[in-house]
Design an enzyme around this catalytic site. Structure first.
Site, PDB file in Angstrom:
ATOM      1  N   LYS A  26       0.859  -1.185   0.000  1.00 42.17           N
ATOM      2  CA  LYS A  26       0.000   0.000   0.000  1.00 42.17           C
ATOM      3  C   LYS A  26       0.896   1.236   0.000  1.00 42.17           C
ATOM      4  CE  LYS A  26      -3.051   2.609   3.102  1.00 42.17           C
ATOM      5  NZ  LYS A  26      -3.688   2.632   4.448  1.00 42.17           N
ATOM      6  N   ASP A  60      -2.606  10.533   3.070  1.00 43.46           N
ATOM      7  CA  ASP A  60      -4.007  10.171   3.271  1.00 43.46           C
ATOM      8  C   ASP A  60      -4.691  11.204   4.157  1.00 43.46           C
ATOM      9  OD1 ASP A  60      -6.444   8.934   3.502  1.00 43.46           O
ATOM     10  OD2 ASP A  60      -5.773   7.523   5.042  1.00 43.46           O
ATOM     11  N   LYS A  71     -10.094  13.120   8.091  1.00 42.33           N
ATOM     12  CA  LYS A  71      -9.535  12.776   9.396  1.00 42.33           C
ATOM     13  C   LYS A  71      -9.544  14.004  10.312  1.00 42.33           C
ATOM     14  CE  LYS A  71      -6.150   9.426   7.592  1.00 42.33           C
ATOM     15  NZ  LYS A  71      -6.562   8.214   8.305  1.00 42.33           N
ATOM     16  N   ASP A 102       1.622   6.589   5.501  1.00 44.11           N
ATOM     17  CA  ASP A 102       0.691   5.624   4.919  1.00 44.11           C
ATOM     18  C   ASP A 102       1.260   4.949   3.681  1.00 44.11           C
ATOM     19  OD1 ASP A 102      -1.675   4.439   5.639  1.00 44.11           O
ATOM     20  OD2 ASP A 102      -2.949   5.747   4.435  1.00 44.11           O
ATOM     21  N   ASP A 109     -12.151   7.102   4.147  1.00 45.98           N
ATOM     22  CA  ASP A 109     -10.884   6.924   4.857  1.00 45.98           C
ATOM     23  C   ASP A 109     -10.486   5.450   4.938  1.00 45.98           C
ATOM     24  OD1 ASP A 109      -8.605   7.784   6.164  1.00 45.98           O
ATOM     25  OD2 ASP A 109      -9.527   7.755   8.151  1.00 45.98           O
ATOM     26  N   GLU A 113      -9.543   3.765   2.461  1.00 46.42           N
ATOM     27  CA  GLU A 113      -9.114   3.840   1.057  1.00 46.42           C
ATOM     28  C   GLU A 113      -8.007   2.857   0.717  1.00 46.42           C
ATOM     29  OE1 GLU A 113      -5.707   5.038   2.771  1.00 46.42           O
ATOM     30  OE2 GLU A 113      -7.694   5.705   3.406  1.00 46.42           O
ATOM     31  N   ARG A 127      -7.546  -0.207   1.483  1.00 46.25           N
ATOM     32  CA  ARG A 127      -8.033  -1.524   1.056  1.00 46.25           C
ATOM     33  C   ARG A 127      -8.592  -1.475  -0.370  1.00 46.25           C
ATOM     34  NH1 ARG A 127     -11.961  -1.750   6.107  1.00 46.25           N
ATOM     35  NH2 ARG A 127     -10.158  -0.567   6.863  1.00 46.25           N
TER      36      ARG A 127
END
Length: 487
Positions: free
Chosen positions: A247, A252, A259, A270, A329, A331, A333
């Site tokens: 990933k 993010d 967030k 991230d 959020d 995202e 996955r």
């Protein structure tokens, strides 16, 4: 940092400072020459405790045992204690846990390299790194005889792995304005050129052609276009085929499910899973392991704007499954869903792993320092947990169960991108990913949630503030084991 292996005793080596590891508080050992001074200084020899005797040019550091995990952090803390000092070279003896096992020698070298790491790219005043040379004597703590050739190989491997970990740390620590998807792809391409890896980068036009619509949806509101990176190490007569998927969320914001401000800080981290995949590929190439290894990275930035994907959208993944979006959020996955599908399309692997800072729930469940390992196969989970233990990383298995899987059921699509319960979030995220693992790879796949150890805002063990390079040592150790096993 240069390492030299010598058969000379420590006393006969030229070095600015001697580092002595005190094992299990044994200050009576012959290696300890300053018993009275140490007692006067209150040094007890506890794990990672240091005592710097300037007048003697000696640094003592404690270790609970000669096991790798203790020697690694002791070496890391020793080098940290010397930061900013005028010493340019170290001399040290060898510490083994048994005559035939050189793992602790490897750990010591890793500890020195990992402990010396600093990230100061954005500081106007840089700290001075004085230590340039480390001489390791084959004079051994327990009197064991050490094979010179084997020890030399071990030191070389340790340097490669530790350097790859620091390489990964640098990518993760770089700010989102300086490391966005195209930059991440350029880092991978440059590294591939230097190590002889093959590298292919998919841009939006190719991503649309590959029907990677969930990944493209996450990227839609960012001015930085997404990339999917494919690195390949293909030696002759490879013992098996391993695929790694990372990933790579270069930043993010949470998207429209924005967030809170304090949770948005450190979200440059991230991209840790994708960064780890690049670092692992670097180490595999430099070690020239006889295993075919493919690394895939979904590099995306998740931002807000008029073109952002929204809660209530239904997206179609590369494998045709429909996904109800209930939180933008969640995202990572979505990015992994398409990247996993693409990776399985391109490579039929014997082993498939994904690495991701996927859920805060994993951090709540197992803490800052431990990765959560999930999947459909107990053997695959055990393989990763064992590799983590042998590499000095921490990991634990989290089991799937049918009751939690029901919580990601959607009434309007095939699956929902978040569960309908606040509990078990790490596992439900892993079960979401399992929807994008095909039948051929179902029992060959493990999901590794590195959200806890990937980025911690204080130093711990051999790790500094910030990025740790989580996953690199663990996966290289696993691939090394596969390269040694008979098919």
């Amino acid at each position: 940092m240069n390492f030299e292996l010598t058969q000379l005793s420590v006393a006969d080596i030229q070095g600015d400072i001697e580092v002595i590891i005190v094992i299990d508080k044994n200050t009576d050992h012959t290696f300890v020459q300053d018993k009275k001074l140490l007692k006067k200084a209150g040094f007890e020899g506890g794990q990672d405790e240091t005592c710097f005797l300037v007048s003697k040019d000696r640094l003592y550091v404690g270790a609970d045992s000669t096991r790798s995990k203790d020697i690694r952090t002791a070496a890391a803390n020793a080098i940290k204690a010397l930061n900013g000092k005028e010493y340019k070279s170290i001399k040290i003896a060898t510490y083994l846990s048994s005559e035939k096992c050189t793992n602790s020698l490897r750990a010591m070298v890793e500890g020195f390299v990992l402990g010396a790491y600093t990230f100061e790219n954005y500081k106007t005043k840089k700290s001075k790194k004085k230590i340039k040379h480390i001489s390791i004597s084959l004079e051994e703590y327990n009197g064991y005889k050490v094979d010179v050739e084997k020890a030399s190989t071990v030191i070389h491997k340790a340097q490669i792995i530790a350097d790859a970990t620091n390489f990964t740390r640098n990518i993760v620590n770089t700010t989102p304005d300086d490391c966005y998807p195209n930059v991440m792809a350029e880092i991978a391409e440059t590294m591939a050129d230097e190590t002889g890896l093959k590298c292919k980068v998919l841009k939006p036009k190719e991503l649309r052609k590959e029907k990677m619509e969930t990944l493209l949806a996450v990227a839609r509101a960012s001015r930085h276009r997404p990339r999917v990176i494919h690195l390949a190490h293909k030696p002759k007569d490879a013992k098996c085929v391993v695929t790694l998927v990372g990933k790579g969320l270069t930043y993010d914001s949470g998207g429209l499910s924005l967030k809170p401000a304090d949770f948005m800080v450190t979200m440059k981290s991230d991209k840790s899973g994708g960064s780890a995949v690049i670092g692992i590929m670097k180490a595999v190439a430099e070690m020239n392991l006889p295993v075919e290894v493919h690394g895939f990275v979904g590099a995306v930035e998740n931002m807000i704007g008029g073109d952002a994907y929204k809660p209530d959208d239904v997206l179609v993944a590369k494998n045709g499954k429909t996904i109800e979006v209930r939180n933008t959020d969640a995202e990572g996955r979505l990015v992994l869903a398409d990247t996993l599908c693409y990776a399985q399309q391109e490579v039929k692997a014997d082993y498939l792993f994904d690495l991701a800072t996927l859920t805060g729930a994993c951090v709540v469940g197992v803490g800052n320092y431990t990765s959560g390992i999930m999947g459909n196969s107990d053997d695959m989970k055990s393989l990763v947990v064992d590799a983590a233990k042998r590499s000095g990383e921490l990991a634990t298995a989290l089991d799937f169960n049918p009751y939690l899987k029901k919580t990601i059921k959607s009434e309007i699509a095939d699956v929902c991108n978040i569960s309908n319960t606040r509990y078990g979030g790490a596992i439900t995220a892993g079960q979401f990913l399992s929807e994008f693992i095909d039948e051929d790879h179902k029992e060959k796949w493990a999901h590794i949630d590195i959200a806890g150890p990937a980025f911690v805002e204080h130093a711990w063990g051999e790790n500094p503030f910030g990025a740790s390079g989580a996953g690199v040592r663990m996966m290289v150790k696993l691939i090394e084991k596969l390269s040694e096993d008979d098919k």
